[in-house]
Design a protein around this motif. Sequence first.
Motif, PDB file in Angstrom:
ATOM      1  N   GLN A 131      20.099 -46.875  48.073  1.00 18.78           N
ATOM      2  CA  GLN A 131      21.544 -47.063  48.161  1.00 18.78           C
ATOM      3  C   GLN A 131      22.238 -45.996  49.006  1.00 18.78           C
ATOM      4  OE1 GLN A 131      21.290 -48.283  43.660  1.00 18.78           O
ATOM      5  NE2 GLN A 131      23.394 -47.824  44.198  1.00 18.78           N
TER       6      GLN A 131
ATOM      7  N   PRO B 245       8.986 -50.974  48.328  1.00 14.49           N
ATOM      8  CA  PRO B 245       8.764 -52.371  47.946  1.00 14.49           C
ATOM      9  C   PRO B 245       8.944 -53.277  49.160  1.00 14.49           C
ATOM     10  CG  PRO B 245      10.350 -51.313  46.473  1.00 14.49           C
ATOM     11  CD  PRO B 245      10.121 -50.379  47.614  1.00 14.49           C
TER      12      PRO B 245
ATOM     13  N   ARG C 172      12.391 -57.856  35.953  1.00 16.21           N
ATOM     14  CA  ARG C 172      11.162 -58.414  36.507  1.00 16.21           C
ATOM     15  C   ARG C 172      11.214 -59.934  36.474  1.00 16.21           C
ATOM     16  NH1 ARG C 172       8.784 -53.392  35.124  1.00 16.21           N
ATOM     17  NH2 ARG C 172       7.910 -52.970  37.170  1.00 16.21           N
TER      18      ARG C 172
ATOM     19  N   ASN D 263      12.998 -41.786  41.138  1.00 13.53           N
ATOM     20  CA  ASN D 263      12.959 -42.858  42.127  1.00 13.53           C
ATOM     21  C   ASN D 263      11.619 -42.944  42.852  1.00 13.53           C
ATOM     22  OD1 ASN D 263      15.410 -44.104  41.612  1.00 13.53           O
ATOM     23  ND2 ASN D 263      16.546 -42.624  42.867  1.00 13.53           N
TER      24      ASN D 263
ATOM     25  N   GLN E  27      16.378 -52.151  33.435  1.00 15.91           N
ATOM     26  CA  GLN E  27      17.531 -51.350  32.999  1.00 15.91           C
ATOM     27  C   GLN E  27      18.792 -51.976  33.550  1.00 15.91           C
ATOM     28  OE1 GLN E  27      16.340 -47.613  35.099  1.00 15.91           O
ATOM     29  NE2 GLN E  27      18.299 -47.778  36.121  1.00 15.91           N
TER      30      GLN E  27
ATOM     31  N   LEU F 272      22.270 -51.597  35.612  1.00 20.75           N
ATOM     32  CA  LEU F 272      22.665 -50.713  36.704  1.00 20.75           C
ATOM     33  C   LEU F 272      23.859 -49.887  36.259  1.00 20.75           C
ATOM     34  CD1 LEU F 272      22.257 -53.161  39.701  1.00 20.75           C
ATOM     35  CD2 LEU F 272      20.657 -51.440  38.877  1.00 20.75           C
TER      36      LEU F 272
ATOM     37  N   GLU G 174      21.856 -50.755  50.759  1.00 17.79           N
ATOM     38  CA  GLU G 174      20.498 -50.972  50.264  1.00 17.79           C
ATOM     39  C   GLU G 174      19.938 -52.295  50.805  1.00 17.79           C
ATOM     40  OE1 GLU G 174      19.749 -51.070  45.906  1.00 17.79           O
ATOM     41  OE2 GLU G 174      17.919 -49.972  46.446  1.00 17.79           O
TER      42      GLU G 174
ATOM     43  N   VAL H  50      11.748 -46.068  45.536  1.00 17.12           N
ATOM     44  CA  VAL H  50      12.730 -47.150  45.400  1.00 17.12           C
ATOM     45  C   VAL H  50      14.139 -46.561  45.535  1.00 17.12           C
ATOM     46  CG1 VAL H  50      11.264 -48.560  43.906  1.00 17.12           C
ATOM     47  CG2 VAL H  50      12.804 -46.868  42.868  1.00 17.12           C
ATOM     48  N   ASP H  51      15.134 -47.438  45.424  1.00 13.33           N
ATOM     49  CA  ASP H  51      16.533 -47.013  45.334  1.00 13.33           C
ATOM     50  C   ASP H  51      17.076 -46.470  46.661  1.00 13.33           C
ATOM     51  OD1 ASP H  51      18.992 -46.465  44.311  1.00 13.33           O
ATOM     52  OD2 ASP H  51      18.284 -45.339  42.574  1.00 13.33           O
TER      53      ASP H  51
ATOM     54  N   ARG I 235       5.639 -43.826  35.997  1.00 12.64           N
ATOM     55  CA  ARG I 235       6.883 -43.102  36.272  1.00 12.64           C
ATOM     56  C   ARG I 235       6.746 -41.718  35.652  1.00 12.64           C
ATOM     57  NH1 ARG I 235       6.544 -47.166  38.410  1.00 12.64           N
ATOM     58  NH2 ARG I 235       7.992 -48.919  38.514  1.00 12.64           N
TER      59      ARG I 235
ATOM     60  N   LYS J  33      16.951 -57.042  41.821  1.00 10.48           N
ATOM     61  CA  LYS J  33      18.093 -56.150  41.616  1.00 10.48           C
ATOM     62  C   LYS J  33      19.330 -57.020  41.781  1.00 10.48           C
ATOM     63  CE  LYS J  33      19.424 -51.380  42.715  1.00 10.48           C
ATOM     64  NZ  LYS J  33      19.027 -50.108  43.335  1.00 10.48           N
TER      65      LYS J  33
ATOM     66  N   LEU K 223      12.465 -58.065  45.389  1.00 12.65           N
ATOM     67  CA  LEU K 223      11.476 -57.147  45.973  1.00 12.65           C
ATOM     68  C   LEU K 223      10.106 -57.373  45.346  1.00 12.65           C
ATOM     69  CD1 LEU K 223      13.686 -53.947  45.575  1.00 12.65           C
ATOM     70  CD2 LEU K 223      13.280 -55.211  47.710  1.00 12.65           C
ATOM     71  N   THR K 224       9.059 -56.998  46.055  1.00 12.65           N
ATOM     72  CA  THR K 224       7.739 -57.026  45.417  1.00 12.65           C
ATOM     73  C   THR K 224       7.732 -55.983  44.289  1.00 12.65           C
ATOM     74  OG1 THR K 224       6.862 -55.405  46.974  1.00 12.65           O
ATOM     75  CG2 THR K 224       6.538 -57.737  47.526  1.00 12.65           C
ATOM     76  N   ASP K 225       6.986 -56.288  43.240  1.00 16.94           N
ATOM     77  CA  ASP K 225       6.904 -55.386  42.087  1.00 16.94           C
ATOM     78  C   ASP K 225       5.855 -54.307  42.377  1.00 16.94           C
ATOM     79  OD1 ASP K 225       6.582 -54.099  39.686  1.00 16.94           O
ATOM     80  OD2 ASP K 225       6.430 -55.936  38.488  1.00 16.94           O
ATOM     81  N   LEU K 226       6.303 -53.077  42.522  1.00 14.71           N
ATOM     82  CA  LEU K 226       5.370 -51.983  42.853  1.00 14.71           C
ATOM     83  C   LEU K 226       4.338 -51.771  41.743  1.00 14.71           C
ATOM     84  CD1 LEU K 226       7.910 -49.451  44.363  1.00 14.71           C
ATOM     85  CD2 LEU K 226       6.030 -50.535  45.608  1.00 14.71           C
ATOM     86  N   ASP K 227       4.705 -52.071  40.516  1.00 12.58           N
ATOM     87  CA  ASP K 227       3.732 -51.934  39.416  1.00 12.58           C
ATOM     88  C   ASP K 227       2.515 -52.813  39.682  1.00 12.58           C
ATOM     89  OD1 ASP K 227       6.007 -50.671  38.464  1.00 12.58           O
ATOM     90  OD2 ASP K 227       5.545 -51.148  36.371  1.00 12.58           O
TER      91      ASP K 227
HETATM   92  N1  LIG Z   1      10.337 -52.996  43.404  1.00 11.03           N
HETATM   93  C1  LIG Z   1      10.145 -52.322  42.264  1.00 11.03           C
HETATM   94  N2  LIG Z   1       8.945 -52.306  41.652  1.00 11.03           N
HETATM   95  C2  LIG Z   1       8.752 -51.639  40.491  1.00 11.03           C
HETATM   96  N3  LIG Z   1       9.706 -50.950  39.861  1.00 11.03           N
HETATM   97  C3  LIG Z   1      10.929 -50.930  40.404  1.00 11.03           C
HETATM   98  C4  LIG Z   1      11.221 -51.612  41.626  1.00 11.03           C
HETATM   99  N4  LIG Z   1      12.529 -51.405  41.921  1.00 11.03           N
HETATM  100  C5  LIG Z   1      13.014 -50.640  40.934  1.00 11.03           C
HETATM  101  N5  LIG Z   1      12.075 -50.358  40.004  1.00 11.03           N
HETATM  102  C6  LIG Z   1      12.232 -49.560  38.768  1.00 11.03           C
HETATM  103  O1  LIG Z   1      13.543 -49.701  38.293  1.00 11.03           O
HETATM  104  C7  LIG Z   1      14.209 -48.442  38.257  1.00 11.03           C
HETATM  105  C8  LIG Z   1      15.660 -48.640  38.665  1.00 11.03           C
HETATM  106  O2  LIG Z   1      15.760 -49.149  39.975  1.00 11.03           O
HETATM  107  P1  LIG Z   1      16.750 -48.480  41.033  1.00 11.03           P
HETATM  108  O3  LIG Z   1      16.707 -49.283  42.278  1.00 11.03           O
HETATM  109  O4  LIG Z   1      16.422 -47.035  41.140  1.00 11.03           O
HETATM  110  O5  LIG Z   1      18.149 -48.719  40.302  1.00 11.03           O
HETATM  111  P2  LIG Z   1      19.315 -47.672  39.990  1.00 11.03           P
HETATM  112  O6  LIG Z   1      20.151 -47.699  41.209  1.00 11.03           O
HETATM  113  O7  LIG Z   1      20.014 -48.217  38.807  1.00 11.03           O
HETATM  114  O8  LIG Z   1      18.697 -46.319  39.742  1.00 11.03           O
HETATM  115  C9  LIG Z   1      13.425 -47.555  39.227  1.00 11.03           C
HETATM  116  O9  LIG Z   1      13.509 -46.200  38.903  1.00 11.03           O
HETATM  117  C10 LIG Z   1      12.012 -48.083  39.067  1.00 11.03           C
HETATM  118  O10 LIG Z   1      11.365 -47.481  37.955  1.00 11.03           O
END
Ligand SMILES: Nc1ncnc2c1ncn2[C@@H]1O[C@H](COP(=O)(O)OP(=O)(O)O)[C@@H](O)[C@H]1O
Length: 335
Positions: free
Chosen positions: A233, A104, A36, A216, A25, A27, A86, A230-231, A133, A56, A122-126
């Motif tokens: 900030q 992450p 990714r 989040n 997405q 920001l 963050e 996550v997130d 979600r 990010k 960051l590591t990908d949590l998926d």
């Molecule tokens: N390390 C991660 N692994 C997997 N998904 C992530 C990771 N970081 C962020 N995301 C996905 O991306 C979305 C947006 O990231 P986020 O840091 O919350 O940005 P924003 O500040 O725009 O909300 C999260 O809600 C999550 O679904």
Amino acid sequence: MVDTLSDIVRRMTGAQSVQLGKPIQSLWSGYGVIQRAVLQGPRDGGSDEPTAVVIKHIDVSQARSNRRGWGGDASHLRKVRSYEVEQTFYERYSGQCDPSCQVPGLIAAHEKANESGWVIVLTDLDAQGFDRRKNDLDQRGLRACLTWLANFHATFLGSSASGLWPMGTYWHLDTRPDELAALPSGPLKRSAAEIDRRLNAATFQTLVHGDAKVANFCFSDRDRDRVAAVDFQYVGRGCGMKDVAYLISSCLTADEAASQEEALLNIYFEALRDAIAVRPIEIDVAELEREWRALYPFAWADFCRFLAGWSPDHWKLNAYSDRITQSVLKHLGHS
Ligand SMILES: Nc1ncnc2c1ncn2[C@@H]1O[C@H](COP(=O)(O)OP(=O)(O)O)[C@@H](O)[C@H]1O
Ligand SMILES: [Mg+2]
């Protein structure tokens, strides 16, 4: 020549190649993108397995040019500070989060010249199993989120929050002068500072996540009792009730929040007691629970103060949040 994002990430991580994947997405208000990627080849940490990451990428210069007309400097500066916070959280604090409050892993973070932006890898949590979600939570999901919060709060009890927000949450009074000005005169406006003061005066403080809404949290079908978050900030010092009230506001209707209030607080405090028991923390848990339970209504009233100034018709300003806020105002003699 201007470096591309993959050049920057390659240099930051030492990877041989970086295959950028789909943007997840953009920001908020053009501040960059979250996307990714797969890192290939030997890297600074020694591993040469392909690694799934989430990048990010915050580009403040882009935001500056988009800025006219949609927000003043206070909002811009808060946002810029939030990305700095963050990065600091990932660099200096995230390592203390064990799997009971999964976050992450930080692979690399980099601040671009002249505070023009940040790149956080960051590591990908998926890829770690947290690939679901949710918008709504069932009881088990809500319990998992409350348990994450309890473990996070236990981990950081008494933290100085150095490098983070002196007071966490994205709605903290000091960072929301415009919303306070917009709040109509009345008991809530008159009590805003006192509500904040009570929360800040709590003996027991920890780090609050600061934006712990359902969106989040990342869920796993394999392990339904655990979530990752996550997130970061708006992470900073605070009373844990701020995260609990805000999580509940993000996923329950007024009726649900009212009928489940006691049960949810019991779940949270039971998880908090367990989380403290397994950590080397010298603390009077009963005293902490007594203090924080009494502050739960204050945490709601504090959040409602922000909402009522920012978006007076917001659905979260409902019969439940009104009743709690009124009870706090009455308690303060300001109703
Ligand atoms: N390390 C991660 N692994 C997997 N998904 C992530 C990771 N970081 C962020 N995301 C996905 O991306 C979305 C947006 O990231 P986020 O840091 O919350 O940005 P924003 O500040 O725009 O909300 C999260 O809600 C999550 O679904
Ligand atoms: Mg988010």
